[in-house]
Design a protein around this motif. Structure first.
Motif, PDB file in Angstrom:
ATOM      1  N   LEU A 161     -18.077  36.069  -6.546  1.00 45.12           N
ATOM      2  CA  LEU A 161     -17.167  35.181  -5.809  1.00 45.12           C
ATOM      3  C   LEU A 161     -16.188  35.958  -4.938  1.00 45.12           C
ATOM      4  O   LEU A 161     -15.796  35.487  -3.866  1.00 45.12           O
ATOM      5  N   ARG A 162     -15.804  37.160  -5.382  1.00 41.18           N
ATOM      6  CA  ARG A 162     -14.927  38.002  -4.560  1.00 41.18           C
ATOM      7  C   ARG A 162     -15.641  38.387  -3.274  1.00 41.18           C
ATOM      8  O   ARG A 162     -15.068  38.364  -2.178  1.00 41.18           O
ATOM      9  N   LEU A 163     -16.924  38.728  -3.418  1.00 39.56           N
ATOM     10  CA  LEU A 163     -17.749  39.070  -2.249  1.00 39.56           C
ATOM     11  C   LEU A 163     -17.902  37.852  -1.334  1.00 39.56           C
ATOM     12  O   LEU A 163     -17.787  37.953  -0.109  1.00 39.56           O
ATOM     13  N   GLN A 164     -18.142  36.694  -1.946  1.00 40.50           N
ATOM     14  CA  GLN A 164     -18.301  35.461  -1.171  1.00 40.50           C
ATOM     15  C   GLN A 164     -17.032  35.118  -0.401  1.00 40.50           C
ATOM     16  O   GLN A 164     -17.094  34.699   0.755  1.00 40.50           O
ATOM     17  N   ALA A 165     -15.879  35.323  -1.024  1.00 39.73           N
ATOM     18  CA  ALA A 165     -14.594  35.050  -0.371  1.00 39.73           C
ATOM     19  C   ALA A 165     -14.415  35.921   0.872  1.00 39.73           C
ATOM     20  O   ALA A 165     -13.914  35.460   1.912  1.00 39.73           O
ATOM     21  N   LYS A 166     -14.850  37.183   0.780  1.00 36.62           N
ATOM     22  CA  LYS A 166     -14.764  38.091   1.934  1.00 36.62           C
ATOM     23  C   LYS A 166     -15.721  37.656   3.043  1.00 36.62           C
ATOM     24  O   LYS A 166     -15.403  37.710   4.234  1.00 36.62           O
ATOM     25  N   GLN A 167     -16.919  37.222   2.641  1.00 30.36           N
ATOM     26  CA  GLN A 167     -17.925  36.788   3.615  1.00 30.36           C
ATOM     27  C   GLN A 167     -17.483  35.529   4.356  1.00 30.36           C
ATOM     28  O   GLN A 167     -17.804  35.353   5.528  1.00 30.36           O
ATOM     29  N   THR A 175     -22.320  32.192   5.576  1.00 32.37           N
ATOM     30  CA  THR A 175     -22.032  32.120   4.134  1.00 32.37           C
ATOM     31  C   THR A 175     -22.304  30.723   3.613  1.00 32.37           C
ATOM     32  O   THR A 175     -22.888  30.538   2.539  1.00 32.37           O
ATOM     33  N   LEU A 176     -21.881  29.736   4.389  1.00 31.92           N
ATOM     34  CA  LEU A 176     -22.058  28.345   3.994  1.00 31.92           C
ATOM     35  C   LEU A 176     -23.532  27.964   3.971  1.00 31.92           C
ATOM     36  O   LEU A 176     -23.992  27.277   3.055  1.00 31.92           O
ATOM     37  N   GLU A 206     -10.869  26.700   2.743  1.00 28.32           N
ATOM     38  CA  GLU A 206      -9.545  26.473   2.152  1.00 28.32           C
ATOM     39  C   GLU A 206      -9.531  26.812   0.663  1.00 28.32           C
ATOM     40  O   GLU A 206      -8.533  27.299   0.141  1.00 28.32           O
ATOM     41  N   ALA A 207     -10.655  26.577  -0.023  1.00 24.17           N
ATOM     42  CA  ALA A 207     -10.738  26.873  -1.462  1.00 24.17           C
ATOM     43  C   ALA A 207     -10.422  28.337  -1.745  1.00 24.17           C
ATOM     44  O   ALA A 207      -9.801  28.672  -2.756  1.00 24.17           O
ATOM     45  N   PHE A 208     -10.853  29.219  -0.830  1.00 26.47           N
ATOM     46  CA  PHE A 208     -10.695  30.661  -1.019  1.00 26.47           C
ATOM     47  C   PHE A 208      -9.529  31.231  -0.206  1.00 26.47           C
ATOM     48  O   PHE A 208      -9.469  32.436   0.018  1.00 26.47           O
ATOM     49  N   LYS A 209      -8.633  30.374   0.201  1.00 23.86           N
ATOM     50  CA  LYS A 209      -7.502  30.787   1.046  1.00 23.86           C
ATOM     51  C   LYS A 209      -6.717  31.940   0.429  1.00 23.86           C
ATOM     52  O   LYS A 209      -6.254  32.841   1.111  1.00 23.86           O
ATOM     53  N   ASN A 210      -6.547  31.886  -0.893  1.00 19.07           N
ATOM     54  CA  ASN A 210      -5.799  32.938  -1.591  1.00 19.07           C
ATOM     55  C   ASN A 210      -6.693  33.759  -2.506  1.00 19.07           C
ATOM     56  O   ASN A 210      -6.279  34.205  -3.568  1.00 19.07           O
TER      57      ASN A 210
END
Length: 289
Positions: A161-167, A175-176, A206-210
């Motif tokens: 998920l950390r990788l996905q957030a960066k992508q 990514t989507l 928005e889910a991965f904003k932070n």
């Protein structure tokens, strides 16, 4: 008076920020909406005419660590119910209905379990069920691997998920597309609508904003473990809405939950998948009045 105010927040008693959006009529009948996994308060239909037409006020809330809601390192499904109750009291709302999409289901049911006296009706859309030996047998191979990984090796899910957030930041559309490949053929048809994709992209980003901490914690610590209550103790009428061709959350999960909740009814769509909300929002939300 119609409104769409998507960037609101409330400071809870423990000083955490709780983000929320409001759609519809300020004096309309209130419906609390719970988004799915890897989503946010921006998860809402692109066509809000059903909200105004039926005098509804939909309040969509970011769960901890999603969107603009602060992370809660000791959060549970029931502690989030307490958070939501604080917000509802702040807004001066006493009686309301609740709806939840996919992974929003346990949180909807947690609120219903704790505060039945405040809730008129409940709708679960393509809803996630308790993750146990009985429910696991109905999962597709891919989803079973992901959820088993989340339960047994949470550190691996955190890395993914950390990788996905960066992508998402560098190439959100690609990514989507990769994220949505898992969905069924009926869902792929729904995803051809550019307006649907615009909603999904905005709620996903928005889910991965932070970062991904809130999403990872919710999946590994809450969804696949004990929810903290029994479905048989739900005392409010619950309507399940589910597509029989849902590859993300199997239709059998709706059947399992319907059988365990006393006042439950299941509406099935034989030729539809996970994203039934985009076709049936008017029907689902007006049923909650």
């Amino acid at each position: 008076m119609a409104m769409k105010n998507i960037n609101q927040y409330f400071i809870l008693k423990d000083k955490r920020k709780l983000g929320f959006a409001e759609y519809g009529e300020i004096d309309g009948f209130p419906i609390i909406y719970y988004h799915g996994s890897q989503s946010s308060r921006l998860e809402m239909h692109y066509d809000l005419s059903f909200v105004s037409d039926n005098n509804l006020r939909i309040i969509s809330i970011d769960r901890p660590g999603h969107g603009i809601s602060d992370f809660n390192q000791s959060g549970t499904i029931l502690s989030f119910a307490e958070d939501v109750k604080e917000l509802i009291e702040h807004l001066g709302i006493n009686i309301f209905s609740v709806a939840g999409m996919s992974a929003g289901a346990p949180f909807v049911l947690g609120l219903t379990y704790l505060f039945p006296e405040n809730i008129y009706k409940v709708s679960i859309i393509s809803g996630f069920a308790p993750f146990n030996k009985k429910s696991k047998q109905y999962l597709s191979k891919k989803v079973k691997i992901i959820l088993s990984l989340a339960k047994s090796f949470p550190f691996l899910l955190k890395i993914i998920l950390r990788l996905q957030a960066k992508q998402i930041v560098s190439n959100p559309k690609k990514t989507l597309r990769n994220f949505l490949k898992i969905m069924s053929e009926p869902d792929q048809e729904v995803l051809k609508n550019d307006l649907v994709m615009k909603v999904i992209e905005s709620m996903f980003k928005e889910a991965f904003k932070n970062g991904s901490k809130g999403v990872a914690y919710e999946i590994s610590n809450l969804l696949v473990n004990s929810w903290g209550f029994e479905l048989s103790n739900i005392k409010v009428p619950v309507t399940f809405w589910h597509g029989e061709k849902d590859y993300n959350v199997p239709f059998e999960w709706a059947e399992l939950m319907t059988s365990e909740i006393n006042q439950a009814h299941l509406n099935k769509y034989s030729e539809e998948g996970h994203l039934i909300i985009f076709k049936h929002a008017r029907e689902i939300f007006t049923n909650l009045r």
